[in-house]
Design a protein around this motif. Structure first.
Motif, PDB file in Angstrom:
ATOM      1  N   ASN A 220       0.703   2.401  -6.932  1.00 24.96           N
ATOM      2  CA  ASN A 220      -0.264   3.443  -6.599  1.00 24.96           C
ATOM      3  C   ASN A 220      -0.254   3.763  -5.108  1.00 24.96           C
ATOM      4  O   ASN A 220      -1.227   4.273  -4.574  1.00 24.96           O
ATOM      5  CB  ASN A 220      -1.678   3.012  -7.027  1.00 24.96           C
ATOM      6  CG  ASN A 220      -1.796   2.889  -8.515  1.00 24.96           C
ATOM      7  OD1 ASN A 220      -1.281   3.736  -9.238  1.00 24.96           O
ATOM      8  ND2 ASN A 220      -2.429   1.847  -8.981  1.00 24.96           N
ATOM      9  N   GLY A 221       0.863   3.512  -4.455  1.00 28.27           N
ATOM     10  CA  GLY A 221       0.965   3.757  -3.021  1.00 28.27           C
ATOM     11  C   GLY A 221       1.266   5.203  -2.695  1.00 28.27           C
ATOM     12  O   GLY A 221       1.527   6.021  -3.562  1.00 28.27           O
TER      13      GLY A 221
ATOM     14  N   LEU B 285       0.826  -1.206   0.000  1.00 26.71           N
ATOM     15  CA  LEU B 285       0.000   0.000   0.000  1.00 26.71           C
ATOM     16  C   LEU B 285       0.863   1.260   0.000  1.00 26.71           C
ATOM     17  O   LEU B 285       0.547   2.246  -0.653  1.00 26.71           O
ATOM     18  CB  LEU B 285      -0.938   0.010   1.215  1.00 26.71           C
ATOM     19  CG  LEU B 285      -2.084  -0.969   1.189  1.00 26.71           C
ATOM     20  CD1 LEU B 285      -2.805  -0.969   2.524  1.00 26.71           C
ATOM     21  CD2 LEU B 285      -3.044  -0.645   0.062  1.00 26.71           C
TER      22      LEU B 285
ATOM     23  N   CYS C 236      -2.591   8.164  -3.884  1.00 27.55           N
ATOM     24  CA  CYS C 236      -2.436   7.093  -4.876  1.00 27.55           C
ATOM     25  C   CYS C 236      -1.855   7.584  -6.193  1.00 27.55           C
ATOM     26  O   CYS C 236      -1.530   6.786  -7.067  1.00 27.55           O
ATOM     27  CB  CYS C 236      -3.755   6.365  -5.114  1.00 27.55           C
ATOM     28  SG  CYS C 236      -4.960   7.301  -6.060  1.00 27.55           S
TER      29      CYS C 236
END
Length: 101
Positions: A18-19, A13, A53
């Protein structure tokens, strides 16, 4: 869920494509590109407004290079300079102006 799996999930995450870290890295990259294009800029801000993100950014540039250009032309310059960085984004908010004398 055991501790190892939880740590792996949190890592994905935070660091994944897209963290949160990806969003911050994208901010810094775009700031660098804009600084190169607008060396006299009074202000360059890039903010990930998608919750980290990297899907949507708010860009604010105050630069004398915009003098004599209407807003549409100013925004087109930003889009052209960042075309590779923004091609996979969901949205982009651009704010441009010239410095106040």
């Amino acid at each position: 869920m055991n501790k190892t799996k939880l740590l792996q999930l949190l890592s994905r995450l935070w660091n994944g494509p897209n963290g949160v870290l990806a969003g911050k890295q994208a901010e810094q990259k775009m700031i660098s590109i804009l600084r190169n294009r607008f060396p006299q800029a009074q202000l360059i801000e890039v903010t990930d407004v998608s919750g980290g993100c990297g899907a949507m950014f708010d860009i604010n540039v105050i630069a004398p290079e915009f003098k004599g250009l209407n807003t549409v032309k100013q925004h087109r310059i930003i889009n052209e300079v960042l075309k590779e960085e923004i091609k996979d984004m969901h949205g982009l908010r651009i704010h441009t102006s010239i410095p106040q004398s």
